[in-house]
Design a protein around this motif. Structure first.
Motif, mmCIF file in Angstrom:
data_model
loop_
_atom_site.group_PDB
_atom_site.id
_atom_site.type_symbol
_atom_site.label_atom_id
_atom_site.label_comp_id
_atom_site.label_asym_id
_atom_site.label_seq_id
_atom_site.Cartn_x
_atom_site.Cartn_y
_atom_site.Cartn_z
ATOM 1 N N LYS A 1 0.826 -1.200 0.000
ATOM 2 C CA LYS A 1 0.000 0.000 0.000
ATOM 3 C C LYS A 1 0.866 1.258 0.000
ATOM 4 C CE LYS A 1 -3.744 -2.312 -0.122
ATOM 5 N NZ LYS A 1 -4.479 -2.357 -1.408
ATOM 6 N N ARG A 2 0.261 2.371 -0.341
ATOM 7 C CA ARG A 2 0.933 3.668 -0.310
ATOM 8 C C ARG A 2 0.830 4.218 1.113
ATOM 9 N NH1 ARG A 2 -2.334 6.775 -4.783
ATOM 10 N NH2 ARG A 2 -3.979 5.813 -3.516
ATOM 11 N N ILE A 3 1.959 4.270 1.796
ATOM 12 C CA ILE A 3 1.990 4.628 3.215
ATOM 13 C C ILE A 3 2.694 5.965 3.375
ATOM 14 C CG2 ILE A 3 2.776 3.937 5.504
ATOM 15 C CD1 ILE A 3 2.728 1.026 4.518
ATOM 16 N N LEU A 4 2.008 6.919 3.998
ATOM 17 C CA LEU A 4 2.560 8.249 4.210
ATOM 18 C C LEU A 4 2.600 8.560 5.704
ATOM 19 C CD1 LEU A 4 3.577 10.909 3.029
ATOM 20 C CD2 LEU A 4 1.201 11.670 2.843
ATOM 21 N N ILE A 5 3.760 8.951 6.194
ATOM 22 C CA ILE A 5 3.961 9.237 7.611
ATOM 23 C C ILE A 5 4.152 10.748 7.790
ATOM 24 C CG2 ILE A 5 5.361 8.768 9.654
ATOM 25 C CD1 ILE A 5 6.346 6.222 8.275
ATOM 26 N N PHE A 6 3.308 11.351 8.597
ATOM 27 C CA PHE A 6 3.448 12.780 8.888
ATOM 28 C C PHE A 6 4.129 12.978 10.240
ATOM 29 C CE2 PHE A 6 1.926 16.359 11.401
ATOM 30 C CZ PHE A 6 2.363 17.422 10.622
ATOM 31 N N SER A 7 5.012 13.972 10.282
ATOM 32 C CA SER A 7 5.624 14.365 11.540
ATOM 33 C C SER A 7 6.215 15.753 11.379
ATOM 34 C CB SER A 7 6.740 13.388 11.939
ATOM 35 O OG SER A 7 7.399 13.830 13.122
ATOM 36 N N PRO A 8 6.119 16.593 12.396
ATOM 37 C CA PRO A 8 6.842 17.873 12.333
ATOM 38 C C PRO A 8 8.338 17.612 12.414
ATOM 39 C CG PRO A 8 5.891 17.541 14.516
ATOM 40 C CD PRO A 8 5.375 16.432 13.665
ATOM 41 N N PRO A 9 9.168 18.576 12.032
ATOM 42 C CA PRO A 9 10.619 18.384 12.159
ATOM 43 C C PRO A 9 10.999 18.129 13.609
ATOM 44 C CG PRO A 9 10.097 20.296 10.804
ATOM 45 C CD PRO A 9 8.822 19.882 11.463
ATOM 46 N N PRO A 10 12.100 17.411 13.859
ATOM 47 C CA PRO A 10 13.085 16.890 12.911
ATOM 48 C C PRO A 10 12.577 15.659 12.176
ATOM 49 C CG PRO A 10 13.678 16.237 15.127
ATOM 50 C CD PRO A 10 12.496 17.151 15.270
ATOM 51 N N VAL A 11 13.034 15.485 10.945
ATOM 52 C CA VAL A 11 12.510 14.424 10.098
ATOM 53 C C VAL A 11 13.450 13.230 9.985
ATOM 54 C CG1 VAL A 11 13.471 15.188 7.881
ATOM 55 C CG2 VAL A 11 11.202 14.128 7.954
ATOM 56 N N GLY A 12 14.678 13.354 10.499
ATOM 57 C CA GLY A 12 15.638 12.257 10.373
ATOM 58 C C GLY A 12 15.135 10.955 10.965
ATOM 59 N N VAL A 13 14.605 11.014 12.191
ATOM 60 C CA VAL A 13 14.103 9.808 12.840
ATOM 61 C C VAL A 13 12.926 9.221 12.065
ATOM 62 C CG1 VAL A 13 12.549 11.060 14.375
ATOM 63 C CG2 VAL A 13 13.368 8.825 15.058
ATOM 64 N N VAL A 14 12.143 10.063 11.399
ATOM 65 C CA VAL A 14 10.988 9.594 10.646
ATOM 66 C C VAL A 14 11.436 8.922 9.345
ATOM 67 C CG1 VAL A 14 8.677 10.211 9.869
ATOM 68 C CG2 VAL A 14 9.796 11.588 11.611
ATOM 69 N N CYS A 15 12.552 9.382 8.775
ATOM 70 C CA CYS A 15 13.114 8.698 7.606
ATOM 71 C C CYS A 15 13.491 7.257 7.956
ATOM 72 C CB CYS A 15 14.339 9.448 7.094
ATOM 73 S SG CYS A 15 13.979 11.027 6.289
ATOM 74 N N TYR A 16 13.966 7.049 9.175
ATOM 75 C CA TYR A 16 14.273 5.686 9.619
ATOM 76 C C TYR A 16 13.000 4.838 9.703
ATOM 77 C CZ TYR A 16 19.072 6.943 10.962
ATOM 78 O OH TYR A 16 20.389 7.332 10.958
ATOM 79 N N ARG A 17 11.895 5.462 10.095
ATOM 80 C CA ARG A 17 10.636 4.709 10.165
ATOM 81 C C ARG A 17 10.167 4.295 8.776
ATOM 82 N NH1 ARG A 17 7.992 8.850 14.500
ATOM 83 N NH2 ARG A 17 9.331 8.243 16.251
ATOM 84 N N VAL A 18 10.428 5.155 7.791
ATOM 85 C CA VAL A 18 10.118 4.795 6.406
ATOM 86 C C VAL A 18 10.872 3.534 6.022
ATOM 87 C CG1 VAL A 18 10.420 5.505 4.005
ATOM 88 C CG2 VAL A 18 9.555 7.141 5.687
ATOM 89 N N TYR A 19 12.154 3.517 6.309
ATOM 90 C CA TYR A 19 12.979 2.343 6.010
ATOM 91 C C TYR A 19 12.465 1.105 6.739
ATOM 92 C CZ TYR A 19 16.876 -0.884 6.578
ATOM 93 O OH TYR A 19 17.660 -2.008 6.646
ATOM 94 N N CYS A 20 12.116 1.261 8.014
ATOM 95 C CA CYS A 20 11.648 0.118 8.803
ATOM 96 C C CYS A 20 10.345 -0.444 8.257
ATOM 97 C CB CYS A 20 11.483 0.517 10.267
ATOM 98 S SG CYS A 20 13.040 0.821 11.128
ATOM 99 N N CYS A 21 9.457 0.419 7.768
ATOM 100 C CA CYS A 21 8.212 -0.055 7.147
ATOM 101 C C CYS A 21 8.526 -0.972 5.973
ATOM 102 C CB CYS A 21 7.368 1.128 6.677
ATOM 103 S SG CYS A 21 6.280 1.815 7.933
ATOM 104 N N CYS A 22 9.523 -0.596 5.185
ATOM 105 C CA CYS A 22 9.907 -1.443 4.054
ATOM 106 C C CYS A 22 10.434 -2.793 4.529
ATOM 107 C CB CYS A 22 10.959 -0.738 3.202
ATOM 108 S SG CYS A 22 10.348 0.697 2.308
ATOM 109 N N CYS A 23 11.165 -2.799 5.640
ATOM 110 C CA CYS A 23 11.723 -4.049 6.161
ATOM 111 C C CYS A 23 10.643 -5.031 6.608
ATOM 112 C CB CYS A 23 12.656 -3.754 7.332
ATOM 113 S SG CYS A 23 14.208 -2.977 6.868
ATOM 114 N N LEU A 24 9.464 -4.521 6.974
ATOM 115 C CA LEU A 24 8.390 -5.411 7.413
ATOM 116 C C LEU A 24 7.942 -6.345 6.302
ATOM 117 C CD1 LEU A 24 6.118 -2.919 9.405
ATOM 118 C CD2 LEU A 24 7.780 -4.538 10.331
ATOM 119 N N ALA A 25 8.202 -5.992 5.052
ATOM 120 C CA ALA A 25 7.730 -6.789 3.916
ATOM 121 C C ALA A 25 8.815 -7.702 3.346
ATOM 122 C CB ALA A 25 7.201 -5.869 2.815
ATOM 123 N N ASN A 26 9.933 -7.865 4.051
ATOM 124 C CA ASN A 26 11.010 -8.720 3.555
ATOM 125 C C ASN A 26 10.562 -10.166 3.395
ATOM 126 O OD1 ASN A 26 13.030 -6.799 3.286
ATOM 127 N ND2 ASN A 26 13.798 -7.098 5.364
#
Length: 499
Positions: free
Chosen positions: A293-318
């Motif tokens: 699915k198309r998954i969009l994560i919203f968060s106010p800055p800082p965004v670095g930690v949220v970029c890691y969550r994007v990566y982790c979401c992808c890992c769930l589908a390994n």
């Protein structure tokens, strides 16, 4: 397991692994007030190998890269709290058996440095975000000034941002320094970033980029360290091609569902923080990830930690079963996006991304799942049932929590450092996915391709509560089986011919 309510911290508490010479000049971690000193230095280093520049082309420096070979083991805390290697690979990062697409899985192939651009972005009080300098000068960097300086960053001292620019991935480090200047309205803001065809190795330059953005704020216009860095690391683009750089084997050699390891500089790693943050809701995200699915994560800055969550979401589908996922849209991270990416997102059928711009919540045609802090929601009626956590989900989460407690116990009592929480969490979901698809493939290949409630329970799913999820899963992956519904009160609905 307690769910951490803070959207900030522990993940940003990190120390980059650098040479001893670099450690002596390393800047403070972001959680302690940022890596940027508000006092301007009188000394503006000009030598590319100056320790304050954070990069050296000599062996062992931050800029030097060695190929990863063989399968290692994870690091564990030493007696003084520092990580010491226990069978780590040559980078010192934790090896996740079976998950990496690098040389440990493909002998004879190694991913090389492929930097296609280095750039400096600044905030101009009259023009807004602008690219003030870049190499090569003829590369198309349209929009990168907004990707590398997230909306709302003026309210924070520093950040790092992963993003996607066309066929390339980028990493930029942002910093905001107070200055006594009416022209700059009391603040100087810049980002220093790089582009590469892969995000796998971008982490290696985090320390360099952090030091360079500090250098650019204190000594604007001195680009010699960046020029030297680009000359040393620049990619060789194929002549007459489309600008693409080939840095990994073809999809026939690598399972497209696999994702490379992403270096997480916090000692606890990102996957463990990710799961603790979402708690049981991780099972909801897992299903959406498997369904592409198309998954969009919203968060106010800082965004670095949220970029890691994007990566982790992808890992769930390994998935490590050959062939699974070859017929579906590749599940790739977009990382940070903004309004300039709307046109690109309109053509995407599967992605994970994050944003700091609240306006995206209103553009429901661009996403299927919207995540705001720990609130996971969908506007699609067909996906609403997947938001409900069922008993099978709770059982999987309980097992995951138990395995984590056993791991922590063995590390504390037995001093076992052969595995880490990152190993545990990523392998848990990959094995769960493998079990599901292995069962589905076996049933589809049998003389009676009927998926019974017993099959469903064996996959760790609920025959009734997960029926909609299974129906969608079979359709997405093109698996031809007949599903038996465990609902004797409705004889007419006992069978559903799928596909």
């Amino acid at each position: 397991m307690m769910v951490e309510q803070s959207d900030r911290a522990p993940l940003l508490d990190w120390e980059e692994e650098v040479g001893r010479a670099e450690q002596n000049t390393a800047i403070p971690a972001p959680h302690s007030g940022g890596f940027l000193s508000t006092e301007q230095s009188d000394r503006c280093p000009k030598d590319k190998n100056d320790a304050n520049n954070g990069w050296s082309s000599s062996p062992g420096g931050v800029g030097s890269v060695t190929a990863v070979k063989g399968r290692g083991r994870s690091t564990c805390p030493g007696p003084d709290g520092d990580a010491y290697a226990s069978g780590t690979d040559e980078e010192g990062d934790c090896a996740f058996p079976g998950l990496s697409i690098r040389t440990r899985a493909l002998p004879g192939w190694e991913e090389k440095d492929q930097i296609v651009s280095v750039f400096v972005v600044t905030f101009d009080t009259r023009s807004g975000n602008i690219v003030e300098w870049c190499l090569p000068q003829d590369i198309n960097l349209e929009g990168v000034e907004f990707k590398s300086m997230a909306s709302g960053s003026h309210r924070i001292a520093n950040d790092f941002i992963y993003f996607r620019k066309g066929s390339f991935f980028g990493l930029a480090c942002f910093a905001n320094m107070p200055v006594e200047s009416e022209l700059e309205r009391g603040a100087r803001m810049k980002s220093v970033g790089i582009l590469s065809p892969s995000y796998t190795l971008l982490y290696r330059y985090m320390h360099f980029l952090e030091n360079q953005v500090k250098h650019q704020l204190q000594c604007p216009g001195q680009y010699s360290p960046l020029e030297a860095f680009y000359e040393d690391k620049k990619a060789v683009l194929p002549s007459g091609g489309n600008g693409m750089v080939t840095v990994c084997p073809t999809s026939t050699m690598v399972n497209r569902c696999m994702h490379p390891e992403m270096k997480i500089t916090h000692p606890a790693g990102c996957m463990s923080q990710f799961i603790r943050f979402f708690g049981e809701q991780i099972m909801v995200l897992w299903k959406f990830a498997l369904l592409r699915k198309r998954i969009l994560i919203f968060s106010p800055p800082p965004v670095g930690v949220v970029c890691y969550r994007v990566y982790c979401c992808c890992c769930l589908a390994n998935v490590s079963i050959p062939g699974i996922g070859s017929s579906v849209q590749e599940f790739r991270p977009f990382f940070y996006i903004n309004v300039a990416d709307i046109t690109a997102l309109e053509t995407e059928s599967s992605y994970v991304a994050c944003t700091t711009e609240k306006i995206f919540e209103e553009k429901k045609d661009l996403y299927d799942v919207y995540i705001d802090n720990q609130n996971v929601k969908t506007h699609r009626d067909s996906l609403q049932p997947l938001l409900r956590i069922n008993n099978a989900d709770r059982e999987k989460y309980r097992k995951l929590s138990e395995q984590r407690q056993l791991l922590l116990y063995s590390q504390e009592v037995d001093g076992d450092c052969t595995s880490s929480e990152e190993d545990l969490f990523i392998l848990f979901f990959m094995e769960q996915n493998n079990r599901i698809f292995q069962t589905l493939l076996e049933v589809a290949a049998s003389s009676d391709p009927t998926l019974t409630p017993e099959h469903v329970r064996a996959m760790g799913l609920d025959p009734q509560a997960d029926r909609g999820f299974l129906v969608d899963l079979l359709e997405v992956y093109g698996i031809d089986v007949m599903l038996v519904i465990d609902n004797p009160c409705c004889p007419k609905c006992c069978y559903g011919d799928l596909m």
